[in-house]
Design a protein around this motif. Structure first.
Motif, short mmCIF file in Angstrom:
data_model
loop_
_atom_site.label_atom_id
_atom_site.label_comp_id
_atom_site.label_asym_id
_atom_site.label_seq_id
_atom_site.Cartn_x
_atom_site.Cartn_y
_atom_site.Cartn_z
N ASP A 99 0.85 -1.18 0.00
CA ASP A 99 0.00 0.00 0.00
C ASP A 99 0.89 1.24 0.00
N THR A 100 0.68 2.12 -0.98
CA THR A 100 1.53 3.31 -1.10
C THR A 100 0.96 4.52 -0.38
N SER A 101 -0.23 4.39 0.23
CA SER A 101 -0.84 5.52 0.92
C SER A 101 -0.03 5.92 2.14
N LYS A 102 0.06 7.23 2.40
CA LYS A 102 0.76 7.74 3.57
C LYS A 102 -0.14 7.78 4.81
N THR A 103 -1.39 7.38 4.66
CA THR A 103 -2.33 7.40 5.77
C THR A 103 -1.92 6.40 6.84
N HIS A 104 -1.92 6.82 8.08
CA HIS A 104 -1.60 5.93 9.20
C HIS A 104 -2.89 5.35 9.75
N PHE A 105 -2.89 4.05 9.99
CA PHE A 105 -4.09 3.39 10.50
C PHE A 105 -4.31 3.72 11.96
N ASN A 106 -5.56 4.01 12.31
CA ASN A 106 -5.96 4.01 13.72
C ASN A 106 -7.39 3.51 13.79
N PHE A 107 -7.75 2.95 14.95
CA PHE A 107 -9.02 2.25 15.06
C PHE A 107 -10.22 3.18 14.99
#
Length: 242
Positions: free
Chosen positions: A89-97
């Protein structure tokens, strides 16, 4: 605002409740009537909230339902966690719940179907894909059997029945929209639909004597499943559009 594509109806209600909407320079109230000549202004706070919303692409495996849990089967959203994020995945978005709050599927894939499932917090995306006026096409690969025949079905399947799959069938008493249906190989058909009735492809095939043994969605609009592995997910890219 929803009809203008600015947000979903639910978001519009929230923005008005929060005082984020002005009509002709005055803070709007719930239920206020607006005419085309009125000037609508949206507070930056609403735009910031919207920009934080995520859209996720999941390769749904068999055995999971698209929406709410049913009959003991888990919903596909349980697969969205840091461990199952695709490592390409190239997205810069950081996962959070917090991204799971309000994350809803845009259309369904049956429990025994696999492939591209879109889940989003963004009402604009949902409306694009499954809104009442949506004509966005969805592409599927469908493996079939015909009578006792499991191979080289293409050579024996009547052309007039293929034509009926493309246009001429009804479901639930209503005629279906024209579909693109072509053979990919002797045992597999490619369907492109612009609507999504419950178990539509399986029911269409039943009407012409075909039995579906495998169904995979590979595209919604301009967004393709690509190499996303089964059971993994990625964010919709900043430059991707449906």
């Amino acid at each position: 605002m929803a009809e203008m594509g600015m947000c979903s109806r639910r978001e519009a209600d929230e923005w008005v409740e929060n005082g984020w909407v002005k009509v002709n320079g005055v803070v709007a109230v719930m239920g206020q009537l607006v005419v085309p000549s009125d000037r609508i202004e949206i507070d930056r706070a609403a735009q910031d909230r919207q920009e934080q919303q995520v859209t996720i692409l999941l390769h749904k495996p068999m055995g999971y339902v698209s929406g709410q849990a049913e009959d003991g089967h888990e919903p596909a959203v349980v697969l969205i966690n840091p461990q199952t994020r695709w490592n390409h995945d190239t997205s810069k978005t950081h996962f959070n719940f917090s991204q799971l709050k309000g994350l809803a599927p845009c259309g369904r894939l049956d429990i025994d179907s696999v492939g591209l499932l879109v889940l989003t917090q963004d009402g604009r995306v949902a409306r694009q894909i499954i809104g009442e006026d949506s004509t966005m096409d969805k592409e599927y690969l469908v493996r079939v059997t015909y009578g006792d025949r499991e191979v080289d079905i293409q050579s024996v399947f009547p052309l007039d029945q293929l034509a009926r799959l493309r246009h001429g069938l009804e479901l639930d008493g209503e005629p279906l929209q024209p579909a693109q249906v072509d053979w990919q190989n002797p045992e597999q058909l490619r369907f492109v639909l612009t609507e999504g009735k419950k178990r539509q492809i399986r029911r269409m095939c039943e009407q012409v004597g075909l039995h579906v043994v495998g169904l995979k969605r590979i595209r919604i609009g301009k967004v393709v499943l690509g190499n996303l592995p089964v059971g993994q997910w990625r964010y919709l890219g900043a430059n991707e559009q449906f």
